[in-house]
Write a protein that holds these residues in place. Sequence first.
Motif, mmCIF file in Angstrom:
data_model
loop_
_atom_site.group_PDB
_atom_site.id
_atom_site.type_symbol
_atom_site.label_atom_id
_atom_site.label_comp_id
_atom_site.label_asym_id
_atom_site.label_seq_id
_atom_site.Cartn_x
_atom_site.Cartn_y
_atom_site.Cartn_z
ATOM 1 N N ASP A 113 0.854 -1.190 0.000
ATOM 2 C CA ASP A 113 0.000 0.000 0.000
ATOM 3 C C ASP A 113 0.888 1.237 0.000
ATOM 4 O O ASP A 113 1.588 1.511 0.979
ATOM 5 C CB ASP A 113 -0.893 -0.035 1.248
ATOM 6 C CG ASP A 113 -1.940 1.061 1.264
ATOM 7 O OD1 ASP A 113 -1.763 2.082 0.568
ATOM 8 O OD2 ASP A 113 -2.948 0.899 1.994
ATOM 9 N N MET A 146 -6.232 -6.112 2.338
ATOM 10 C CA MET A 146 -5.722 -4.797 1.933
ATOM 11 C C MET A 146 -6.773 -3.699 2.084
ATOM 12 O O MET A 146 -6.496 -2.619 2.607
ATOM 13 C CB MET A 146 -5.233 -4.842 0.482
ATOM 14 C CG MET A 146 -3.805 -5.297 0.299
ATOM 15 S SD MET A 146 -2.633 -4.031 0.863
ATOM 16 C CE MET A 146 -1.084 -4.805 0.378
ATOM 17 N N VAL A 193 -4.319 -7.629 -6.924
ATOM 18 C CA VAL A 193 -3.804 -6.266 -7.046
ATOM 19 C C VAL A 193 -4.769 -5.422 -7.870
ATOM 20 O O VAL A 193 -5.110 -4.289 -7.505
ATOM 21 C CB VAL A 193 -2.396 -6.270 -7.693
ATOM 22 C CG1 VAL A 193 -1.912 -4.844 -7.938
ATOM 23 C CG2 VAL A 193 -1.410 -7.023 -6.813
ATOM 24 N N CYS A 234 -7.856 -4.572 -5.870
ATOM 25 C CA CYS A 234 -7.598 -3.529 -4.876
ATOM 26 C C CYS A 234 -7.609 -2.146 -5.524
ATOM 27 O O CYS A 234 -8.210 -1.198 -5.004
ATOM 28 C CB CYS A 234 -6.256 -3.770 -4.188
ATOM 29 S SG CYS A 234 -6.258 -5.108 -2.988
ATOM 30 N N VAL A 280 -2.371 -0.085 -4.450
ATOM 31 C CA VAL A 280 -1.435 -1.178 -4.228
ATOM 32 C C VAL A 280 -0.472 -1.273 -5.405
ATOM 33 O O VAL A 280 -0.898 -1.296 -6.557
ATOM 34 C CB VAL A 280 -2.181 -2.521 -4.064
ATOM 35 C CG1 VAL A 280 -1.188 -3.673 -3.953
ATOM 36 C CG2 VAL A 280 -3.072 -2.479 -2.835
#
Length: 420
Positions: free
Chosen positions: A171, A264, A279, A282, A289
């Motif tokens: 992050d 996340m 990923v 997110c 990310v």
Amino acid sequence: MQNNRRTFLKGSAAALTGAICATKAPYVFAKKTVTLRVMGTHVTLQEPLRRRAMQELGIDIRFEPMGSAAVLQKASADPASFDLYEQWSDSINVLWYAGAIQALDVDRLTYWPEINDLTKTGKISPDAQTGAGDAPNKILFVQNDGLLGPKPTKQISFMPYVHNVDSFGYDTRVIAEAKGYTEESWGWLLDEANRGKVGLVNAPTIGIFDAALAAQAQGLVRFNDIGNMTIAELDQLFAVLIEKKQSGHFAGFWTSVPQSVEFMVNRRVNIQSMFSPGVTACKGQGVPVRYAAPKEGYRAWHGVMCLSSKTTGHVKDAAYEYMNWWLSGYPGAFIARQGYYISNPQRSRPLMSEAEWDYWYEGQEARAGLTGTDGKLSVKAGERRDGGSYTKRFSNIAVWNTVMDNYDYSLDRWYEFLNA
């Protein structure tokens, strides 16, 4: 005599018609009703692909998706429970030597000549590093003695298809964005600065290499061959990991991509093992990310499609049809939209927009917003793929997902680590 002859001819014609029907009917019947059972994971066993394949092939296809460990255990113990198996190359040795899968004939694979050198030689380009562990070419070809090896033959243990490289995501609101290949390091997973906010994938043949790469990058353990660790090396590694876990270093161990996204999004972790779709998901939810390009190299994996040792006849024919369909273009274009590559990418290129190809395969800036496999926006205009092009990413492999010689021992230590 004429009546007898007429009766004979009529009877013969009927018999001949019956014989023809008897010859043709089973084929026609089987063609219409054959059911192909495909066992694997949610990564490739996706409903849009199943529907498309059934429509184009005219066969009934049933998917049975499970977790990585569960699917391997079931397939190796009960080859009669599936016809085709889809998973990762680290499962091949287990399946082959358990007698759960049969050799594939390359002459029945329509697109075999198009499959690139990554699978056949272990290198995407001549100057690429092969990486430790079971590069796919090492376990692809069936040798004359029945073992698996790199020498090309007409029989193979699996049909190569999807593949990718994995690393960790972080992050950038918490951890400053760094340069790929020079600054980003696996060692960050064990860095004290990230204590209490680290996640690992809970898959022994995957998470162990993420942890090993991190420990080696931190100088905590040295491996002679990270793709085939000794018992002494495993003991050193798990001593480090157990100490870290007991001190509260790890925030969690995820078992699915949605769970990794949840970690996340809810800020349970700042850094963790990740797969490409996680990923992308997110980012789609507004979490910045970055997917690291570690200076030590990626952990790579290769998808395998295998034929059960129990599959024969029309079902076997249908299995070859399905395997050939996977390399026919559409599936490769579909799977690219979640960040995965296909073994004969040029076949899929015409089915992708230029913007998609340039982003996913060439590592160029997205000229427009790009959608994922769900049709939702997954890449914003102006973004670049972390790690760059297909060739760049697969030229930097540290280790392949592998079942090591001490696999059973590593499993025991992994579960001891989880329970520590």
